[in-house]
Design a protein around this motif. Structure first.
Motif, PDB file in Angstrom:
ATOM      1  N   THR A  67       0.842  -1.189   0.000  1.00 47.64           N
ATOM      2  CA  THR A  67       0.000   0.000   0.000  1.00 47.64           C
ATOM      3  C   THR A  67       0.882   1.245   0.000  1.00 47.64           C
ATOM      4  N   VAL A  68       0.468   2.254  -0.750  1.00 47.38           N
ATOM      5  CA  VAL A  68       1.215   3.508  -0.799  1.00 47.38           C
ATOM      6  C   VAL A  68       0.323   4.634  -0.266  1.00 47.38           C
ATOM      7  N   VAL A  69       0.842   5.386   0.704  1.00 46.51           N
ATOM      8  CA  VAL A  69       0.121   6.531   1.256  1.00 46.51           C
ATOM      9  C   VAL A  69       0.859   7.799   0.848  1.00 46.51           C
ATOM     10  N   LEU A  70       0.210   8.645   0.053  1.00 44.83           N
ATOM     11  CA  LEU A  70       0.789   9.916  -0.368  1.00 44.83           C
ATOM     12  C   LEU A  70       0.239  11.018   0.531  1.00 44.83           C
ATOM     13  N   GLY A  71       1.078  11.530   1.415  1.00 44.28           N
ATOM     14  CA  GLY A  71       0.669  12.611   2.298  1.00 44.28           C
ATOM     15  C   GLY A  71       1.242  13.923   1.811  1.00 44.28           C
ATOM     16  N   PHE A  72       0.387  14.928   1.652  1.00 46.51           N
ATOM     17  CA  PHE A  72       0.849  16.176   1.039  1.00 46.51           C
ATOM     18  C   PHE A  72       0.329  17.401   1.778  1.00 46.51           C
ATOM     19  N   ASN A  73       1.112  18.496   1.731  1.00 46.85           N
ATOM     20  CA  ASN A  73       0.582  19.772   2.190  1.00 46.85           C
ATOM     21  C   ASN A  73      -0.403  20.285   1.144  1.00 46.85           C
ATOM     22  N   HIS A  74      -1.363  21.073   1.589  1.00 47.45           N
ATOM     23  CA  HIS A  74      -2.549  21.324   0.764  1.00 47.45           C
ATOM     24  C   HIS A  74      -2.827  22.825   0.641  1.00 47.45           C
ATOM     25  N   PRO A  75      -1.963  23.578  -0.077  1.00 49.73           N
ATOM     26  CA  PRO A  75      -2.167  25.025  -0.167  1.00 49.73           C
ATOM     27  C   PRO A  75      -3.303  25.447  -1.102  1.00 49.73           C
ATOM     28  N   LEU A  83      -1.920  15.373  -8.263  1.00 53.24           N
ATOM     29  CA  LEU A  83      -1.546  14.088  -7.666  1.00 53.24           C
ATOM     30  C   LEU A  83      -2.339  12.942  -8.291  1.00 53.24           C
ATOM     31  N   MET A  84      -3.507  13.252  -8.814  1.00 53.20           N
ATOM     32  CA  MET A  84      -4.279  12.226  -9.499  1.00 53.20           C
ATOM     33  C   MET A  84      -3.524  11.732 -10.731  1.00 53.20           C
ATOM     34  N   VAL A 223       5.861  17.202  -0.970  1.00 54.35           N
ATOM     35  CA  VAL A 223       5.885  18.649  -0.696  1.00 54.35           C
ATOM     36  C   VAL A 223       5.392  19.410  -1.922  1.00 54.35           C
ATOM     37  N   VAL A 224       4.382  20.237  -1.738  1.00 55.68           N
ATOM     38  CA  VAL A 224       3.803  21.013  -2.831  1.00 55.68           C
ATOM     39  C   VAL A 224       4.289  22.452  -2.741  1.00 55.68           C
ATOM     40  N   PHE A 225       4.976  22.914  -3.780  1.00 57.16           N
ATOM     41  CA  PHE A 225       5.412  24.305  -3.872  1.00 57.16           C
ATOM     42  C   PHE A 225       4.494  25.037  -4.832  1.00 57.16           C
ATOM     43  N   GLU A 226       3.881  26.090  -4.353  1.00 54.67           N
ATOM     44  CA  GLU A 226       3.024  26.897  -5.235  1.00 54.67           C
ATOM     45  C   GLU A 226       3.892  27.755  -6.160  1.00 54.67           C
ATOM     46  N   PRO A 227       3.459  27.949  -7.401  1.00 51.03           N
ATOM     47  CA  PRO A 227       4.160  28.903  -8.261  1.00 51.03           C
ATOM     48  C   PRO A 227       3.993  30.326  -7.731  1.00 51.03           C
ATOM     49  N   GLU A 228       5.014  31.149  -7.921  1.00 49.81           N
ATOM     50  CA  GLU A 228       4.961  32.505  -7.388  1.00 49.81           C
ATOM     51  C   GLU A 228       3.810  33.334  -7.960  1.00 49.81           C
ATOM     52  N   ASP A 229       3.449  33.047  -9.219  1.00 44.20           N
ATOM     53  CA  ASP A 229       2.371  33.809  -9.846  1.00 44.20           C
ATOM     54  C   ASP A 229       1.080  32.998  -9.894  1.00 44.20           C
ATOM     55  N   GLY A 230       0.972  31.990  -9.021  1.00 47.54           N
ATOM     56  CA  GLY A 230      -0.223  31.149  -9.025  1.00 47.54           C
ATOM     57  C   GLY A 230      -1.430  31.855  -8.425  1.00 47.54           C
TER      58      GLY A 230
END
Length: 231
Positions: A67-75, A83-84, A223-230
């Motif tokens: 089993t794989v558990v993908l845990g992520f920050n959610h900005p 992730l899908m 780890v999710v990095f948002e784009p600066e102009d997102g």
């Protein structure tokens, strides 16, 4: 009866907030899952989602038979779609399991059989942000506030039951430990002041998996990095 009307009104308001995006998503799901060929539908989903929600993946998801558990920050909302398709590419033969906020779940309800047919499973949750909206609506109505807590607890217990079942199928479980949209999975300012609590999602998931027929799992911090102009 008056409390029932108030509860129904609140439920309808929360539901209606998601109606526009719900209609769009139902249309997309029906277009993507229009054949009985699951592999073809999944490839179509990857192509479409990559086009509408592009991303850069730094590194690779680990290969594993467990089993794989993908845990992520959610900005933002965008990482769900990203992730899908990233997950479908990395684990093309696996089922996927997502907990989703109850208004979102209700809006997707008509296409849930289609999603499950293609290996994507959802379960409803009352997130902290939705809980706050409901508590603000009910004010000092203790009975209704207790009802909210009861349903929140019921959904969380069901989530763990389904997680156990998904683990036995060696699925990919995608979850945001913060249980709401925020930049990190750690304490936010409100929680530092003692007004909230850490949600022990990963600990509970690990215990649930250990109680299943699957004796191990791979937990992957994403780890999710948002784009600066997102936006």
């Amino acid at each position: 009866e008056g409390k029932f009307v108030t509860t129904r009104h609140l439920r309808d308001r929360l539901f209606k907030e998601m109606v526009p995006i719900g209609k769009v998503c139902r249309f997309i799901v029906r277009r993507i899952c229009r054949t009985d060929n699951v592999k073809r539908n999944r490839r179509r989903a990857v192509s479409f989602l990559r086009f509408v929600a592009p991303s850069v993946l730094l590194g690779d998801f680990p290969e594993s038979d467990s089993t794989v558990v993908l845990g992520f920050n959610h900005p933002t909302l965008g990482e769900i779609f990203r992730l899908m398709y990233l997950g479908l590419e990395a684990y093309p033969e696996r089922d996927f399991f997502f907990p989703v906020n109850i208004p979102w779940f209700e809006n997707l309800a008509p296409v849930i059989p289609l999603l499950e047919k293609n290996g994507v499973y959802l379960t409803p949750m009352i997130t902290p942000s939705t809980q706050k909206k409901m508590e603000a609506q009910f004010g000092d109505d203790e009975q209704s506030l207790e009802m909210v807590k009861h349903y929140k607890s019921t959904f969380e217990k069901e989530y763990m039951i389904v997680s156990k079942s998904m683990a036995e199928r060696k699925a990919v479980i995608v979850v945001a430990p913060s249980a709401t949209r925020q930049a990190t999975v750690f304490l936010n300012e409100e929680e530092k002041r003692g007004e909230g609590h850490i949600h022990p999602t990963m600990t509970l998931l690990a215990r649930s998996i250990l109680r299943s027929d699957e004796s191990e799992a791979v937990f992957v911090p994403v780890v999710v990095f948002e784009p600066e102009d997102g936006n």
